[in-house]
Design a protein around this motif. Structure first.
Motif, PDB file in Angstrom:
ATOM      1  N   LEU A  53       0.825  -1.229  -0.019  1.00 57.09           N
ATOM      2  CA  LEU A  53       0.101  -0.119  -0.177  1.00 57.09           C
ATOM      3  C   LEU A  53       0.868   1.561  -0.105  1.00 57.09           C
ATOM      4  O   LEU A  53       0.484   2.258  -0.740  1.00 57.09           O
ATOM      5  N   LEU A  54       1.844   1.098   0.714  1.00 54.65           N
ATOM      6  CA  LEU A  54       2.895   2.456   0.809  1.00 54.65           C
ATOM      7  C   LEU A  54       3.577   2.604  -0.555  1.00 54.65           C
ATOM      8  O   LEU A  54       3.669   3.830  -0.972  1.00 54.65           O
ATOM      9  N   GLY A  55       3.993   1.605  -1.072  1.00 60.62           N
ATOM     10  CA  GLY A  55       4.557   1.623  -2.478  1.00 60.62           C
ATOM     11  C   GLY A  55       3.625   2.016  -3.349  1.00 60.62           C
ATOM     12  O   GLY A  55       4.162   2.905  -4.487  1.00 60.62           O
ATOM     13  N   PHE A  56       2.284   1.650  -3.362  1.00 60.53           N
ATOM     14  CA  PHE A  56       1.410   2.148  -4.454  1.00 60.53           C
ATOM     15  C   PHE A  56       1.307   3.728  -4.414  1.00 60.53           C
ATOM     16  O   PHE A  56       1.237   4.299  -5.231  1.00 60.53           O
ATOM     17  N   ALA A  57       1.176   4.100  -3.093  1.00 60.62           N
ATOM     18  CA  ALA A  57       0.730   5.503  -2.858  1.00 60.62           C
ATOM     19  C   ALA A  57       2.128   6.451  -3.478  1.00 60.62           C
ATOM     20  O   ALA A  57       1.823   7.400  -3.976  1.00 60.62           O
ATOM     21  N   VAL A  58       3.255   5.939  -3.059  1.00 56.27           N
ATOM     22  CA  VAL A  58       4.424   6.616  -3.326  1.00 56.27           C
ATOM     23  C   VAL A  58       4.413   6.786  -5.050  1.00 56.27           C
ATOM     24  O   VAL A  58       4.715   7.588  -5.691  1.00 56.27           O
ATOM     25  N   ALA A  59       3.977   5.330  -5.650  1.00 61.65           N
ATOM     26  CA  ALA A  59       4.241   5.602  -7.054  1.00 61.65           C
ATOM     27  C   ALA A  59       3.035   6.382  -7.741  1.00 61.65           C
ATOM     28  O   ALA A  59       3.091   6.816  -8.863  1.00 61.65           O
ATOM     29  N   ASN A  60       1.601   6.087  -7.200  1.00 61.88           N
ATOM     30  CA  ASN A  60       0.860   6.826  -7.737  1.00 61.88           C
ATOM     31  C   ASN A  60       0.229   7.979  -7.127  1.00 61.88           C
ATOM     32  O   ASN A  60      -0.692   8.761  -7.842  1.00 61.88           O
ATOM     33  N   PHE A 141      -3.622  13.579  -1.394  1.00 65.21           N
ATOM     34  CA  PHE A 141      -3.636  14.318   0.029  1.00 65.21           C
ATOM     35  C   PHE A 141      -2.492  15.250   0.251  1.00 65.21           C
ATOM     36  O   PHE A 141      -1.449  15.231  -0.489  1.00 65.21           O
ATOM     37  N   ALA A 142      -2.772  15.943   1.426  1.00 67.12           N
ATOM     38  CA  ALA A 142      -1.707  16.937   1.776  1.00 67.12           C
ATOM     39  C   ALA A 142      -1.350  16.629   3.199  1.00 67.12           C
ATOM     40  O   ALA A 142      -1.719  15.692   3.781  1.00 67.12           O
ATOM     41  N   LEU A 143      -0.197  17.184   3.688  1.00 71.56           N
ATOM     42  CA  LEU A 143       0.350  17.045   4.958  1.00 71.56           C
ATOM     43  C   LEU A 143      -0.697  16.955   6.114  1.00 71.56           C
ATOM     44  O   LEU A 143      -0.676  16.469   7.280  1.00 71.56           O
ATOM     45  N   CYS A 144      -1.718  18.021   5.921  1.00 75.54           N
ATOM     46  CA  CYS A 144      -2.734  18.251   6.763  1.00 75.54           C
ATOM     47  C   CYS A 144      -3.784  17.171   6.855  1.00 75.54           C
ATOM     48  O   CYS A 144      -4.875  17.213   7.709  1.00 75.54           O
ATOM     49  N   SER A 145      -3.574  16.199   5.837  1.00 77.92           N
ATOM     50  CA  SER A 145      -4.903  15.255   5.599  1.00 77.92           C
ATOM     51  C   SER A 145      -4.795  14.090   6.887  1.00 77.92           C
ATOM     52  O   SER A 145      -3.761  13.833   7.219  1.00 77.92           O
ATOM     53  N   MET A 229       5.735   9.304   2.054  1.00 87.72           N
ATOM     54  CA  MET A 229       5.607  10.307   0.864  1.00 87.72           C
ATOM     55  C   MET A 229       6.828  11.605   0.920  1.00 87.72           C
ATOM     56  O   MET A 229       7.258  11.846   0.026  1.00 87.72           O
ATOM     57  N   LEU A 230       6.771  11.868   2.047  1.00 83.65           N
ATOM     58  CA  LEU A 230       8.193  12.934   2.339  1.00 83.65           C
ATOM     59  C   LEU A 230       9.358  12.560   1.912  1.00 83.65           C
ATOM     60  O   LEU A 230      10.154  13.023   1.353  1.00 83.65           O
ATOM     61  N   VAL A 231       9.766  11.282   2.444  1.00 84.03           N
ATOM     62  CA  VAL A 231      10.995  10.668   1.922  1.00 84.03           C
ATOM     63  C   VAL A 231      11.174  10.476   0.468  1.00 84.03           C
ATOM     64  O   VAL A 231      12.271  10.543  -0.121  1.00 84.03           O
ATOM     65  N   ALA A 232      10.076   9.997  -0.039  1.00 86.23           N
ATOM     66  CA  ALA A 232       9.992  10.010  -1.499  1.00 86.23           C
ATOM     67  C   ALA A 232       9.864  11.090  -2.439  1.00 86.23           C
ATOM     68  O   ALA A 232       9.956  11.022  -3.482  1.00 86.23           O
ATOM     69  N   GLY A 233       9.953  12.274  -1.586  1.00 85.94           N
ATOM     70  CA  GLY A 233       9.745  13.530  -2.329  1.00 85.94           C
ATOM     71  C   GLY A 233       8.288  13.734  -2.938  1.00 85.94           C
ATOM     72  O   GLY A 233       8.345  14.599  -3.794  1.00 85.94           O
ATOM     73  N   ARG A 234       7.292  13.048  -2.562  1.00 83.01           N
ATOM     74  CA  ARG A 234       6.055  13.265  -3.217  1.00 83.01           C
ATOM     75  C   ARG A 234       5.236  14.445  -2.428  1.00 83.01           C
ATOM     76  O   ARG A 234       4.156  14.907  -3.036  1.00 83.01           O
ATOM     77  N   LEU A 235       5.651  14.693  -1.426  1.00 82.75           N
ATOM     78  CA  LEU A 235       5.154  15.712  -0.464  1.00 82.75           C
ATOM     79  C   LEU A 235       6.070  16.885  -0.279  1.00 82.75           C
ATOM     80  O   LEU A 235       7.184  16.485   0.171  1.00 82.75           O
ATOM     81  N   PRO A 236       5.916  18.230  -0.186  1.00 78.07           N
ATOM     82  CA  PRO A 236       6.921  19.079   0.237  1.00 78.07           C
ATOM     83  C   PRO A 236       7.052  18.788   1.600  1.00 78.07           C
ATOM     84  O   PRO A 236       6.654  18.418   2.432  1.00 78.07           O
TER      85      PRO A 236
END
Length: 236
Positions: A53-60, A141-145, A229-236
């Motif tokens: 699930l985590l990998g899917f979220a990072v990829a998509n 989603f955002a960091l506040c989600s 997501m932060l580590v993967a650079g998908r979120l600021p």
């Protein structure tokens, strides 16, 4: 005096009774060991599902939608997503085909999967789920989600094991019922219905006034998903 040979009927009955007890004990031990192995295997599957699930979220940029329990043909095990981008259901089967995983747990049952809508919805009009900074392009989603799922140690308990979880995955064990199926009792029934409240605790056998429970579960806290997501650079 003639020497007696062979066994009397009473002696044979005693021997057969002893053999029966030994075999029954051996069968019970084998059953218990087999059940324990299935529990270990299912826990390993749950850990693999979390990583998938985590990998899917990072990829998509979003989590997958649940699969439809009544799907047929090529739709079996595939996330059930509407054309507009949202999920047709927030609870159903784990989309094992979408995630590239096996279809069932070690008990031969499909996993239940529920997701908080904002974390799977790709509709630009609804992504985010919070009033802070909007999510970056391509992320739902955002960091506040925050999620909307709760896990408790018993149905109706005040204490919580998880608040605002993003997703929950349930193995319904050997008792059942399966995902979204009627017929469960007690805390197992709470994990088979279609709502945002779930139960997780150690296995219990049926006793006076207490229903048996052998579900296994895992959940995804928002902090775990957001940090990945932060580590993967998908979120600021």
């Amino acid at each position: 005096m003639a020497r007696r040979t062979g066994f009397t009927l009473i002696e044979l009955a005693v021997v057969l009774a002893v053999v029966g007890l030994v075999l029954a004990s051996a069968l019970q031990a084998t059953r218990v060991m087999g059940e324990a192995q299935r529990v270990r295997d299912t826990r390993a599957q749950l850990a693999e599902i979390r990583e998938a699930l985590l990998g899917f979220a990072v990829a998509n940029g979003h989590l997958p939608c649940p699969a439809a329990p009544a799907a047929t043909g090529a739709a079996i095990g595939v996330e059930d997503r509407a054309n507009a981008g949202g999920c047709n259901r927030e609870q159903g089967l784990l989309p094992w085909a979408t995630l590239g995983l096996g279809q069932t747990d070690a008990f031969g049952r499909p996993f239940s999967y529920r997701v908080s809508g904002y974390f799977a919805d790709t509709d630009p009009a609804t992504v985010g789920g919070c009033s802070g900074a909007p999510p970056p392009a391509g992320v739902s989603f955002a960091l506040c989600s925050s999620g909307n799922l709760t896990v408790r140690p018993a149905a109706g308990a005040i204490e919580t094991l998880a608040l605002n979880a993003v997703a929950v995955v349930i193995s319904h064990g050997s008792h059942g019922p399966g995902p979204l199926q009627p017929g469960g009792a007690g805390d197992e029934a709470a994990n088979a219905d279609d709502d945002t409240a779930f139960v997780s605790h150690d296995r219990t056998e049926a006793a006076a006034g207490v229903a048996a429970y052998d579900d296994l579960s895992d959940w995804l806290p928002p902090a775990t998903l957001l940090s990945r997501m932060l580590v993967a650079g998908r979120l600021p």
